[in-house]
Design an enzyme around this catalytic site. Structure first.
Site, PDB file in Angstrom:
ATOM      1  CB  SER A 279       2.956   2.538   4.125  1.00 25.00           C
ATOM      2  OG  SER A 279       1.920   2.304   3.189  1.00 25.00           O
TER       3      SER A 279
ATOM      4  CG  MET B  35      -1.466  -1.998  -3.866  1.00 24.46           C
ATOM      5  SD  MET B  35      -2.057  -2.850  -2.399  1.00 24.46           S
ATOM      6  CE  MET B  35      -0.705  -2.499  -1.273  1.00 24.46           C
TER       7      MET B  35
ATOM      8  CG  MET C 215       8.305  -5.754  -2.700  1.00 23.88           C
ATOM      9  SD  MET C 215       7.350  -4.359  -2.072  1.00 23.88           S
ATOM     10  CE  MET C 215       6.249  -5.128  -0.893  1.00 23.88           C
TER      11      MET C 215
ATOM     12  N   GLY D  87       0.457  -4.257   6.883  1.00 27.42           N
ATOM     13  CA  GLY D  87       0.387  -4.985   8.147  1.00 27.42           C
ATOM     14  C   GLY D  87       0.862  -6.427   8.122  1.00 27.42           C
TER      15      GLY D  87
ATOM     16  CG  ASP E 126       7.355  -1.234   0.702  1.00 29.57           C
ATOM     17  OD1 ASP E 126       6.730  -1.034   1.765  1.00 29.57           O
ATOM     18  OD2 ASP E 126       6.877  -1.031  -0.422  1.00 29.57           O
TER      19      ASP E 126
HETATM   20 ZN    ZN Z   1       5.351   0.051  -0.893  1.00 26.07          ZN
END
Ligand code: ZN
Length: 181
Positions: A6, A35, A132, A140, A170
């Protein structure tokens, strides 16, 4: 195994350097978290930053939209060089239509609380099922252990209907859990 670091972890003062480091590594894709501060509490970065990443990247861009109403931006993100586009189940009122619209790229995402079974009717249409393994919004975070169960369920669902979707995990992936995943 496909590895997609990422870019949230990049030093944004030296973005080109970070992109080149991934170019030169064994990683397969760039994972890019967009986001909006509404769907998730955090705001990451948007189109201008993505176009800089695209300019320097020599590997596929796996763009993860953590935004409300992602339909509005599908063609924008395609034009910006996204190879894979994932959206959140919870952000799409008409998920099937959204999937058809991004069919040329990749597919969808699930929050940690979203049951895998909700994808039963679209699993044949998607290329990438993103699970997710942290709550979406920040880099983090530590890995949610329940993810292992979801990977098993996703794999079973894919095999049951003979679908071809890749499973993407992810968040919180490290040397400690990568092998088990
Ligand atoms: Zn992602």
């Amino acid at each position: 195994m496909i590895l997609a670091p990422s870019l949230l972890a990049a030093d944004f003062g030296n973005l080109q350097q970070a992109v080149e480091m991934v170019n030169a590594s064994n990683a397969d894709w760039f994972h890019i978290d967009i986001m909006d501060g509404v769907f998730v509490p955090n705001i990451s970065y948007g189109m201008p930053v993505l176009s800089v990443i695209h300019k320097h990247a020599t590997k596929p861009l796996d763009v993860h939209l953590m935004i409300i109403d992602p339909n509005r931006y599908i063609s924008t993100f395609a034009k910006l060089g996204s190879d894979i586009l994932t959206v959140h189940y919870e952000a799409c009122t008409h998920l099937h239509r959204t999937i058809q619209a991004i069919k040329a790229e990749g597919m969808k995402a699930l929050n940690p609380h979203t049951p895998v079974a909700l994808l039963e009717d679209v699993i044949q249409d998607i290329d990438v099922l993103l699970l997710m393994s942290v709550n979406p919004g920040f880099g983090g975070q530590s890995f949610i252990e329940n993810t292992y169960k979801k990977v098993r369920q996703a794999k079973a669902l894919i095999e049951q209907v003979g679908a071809h979707a890749l499973i993407e995990i992810d968040g919180g992936v490290s040397l400690k859990n990568a092998k088990a995943l």
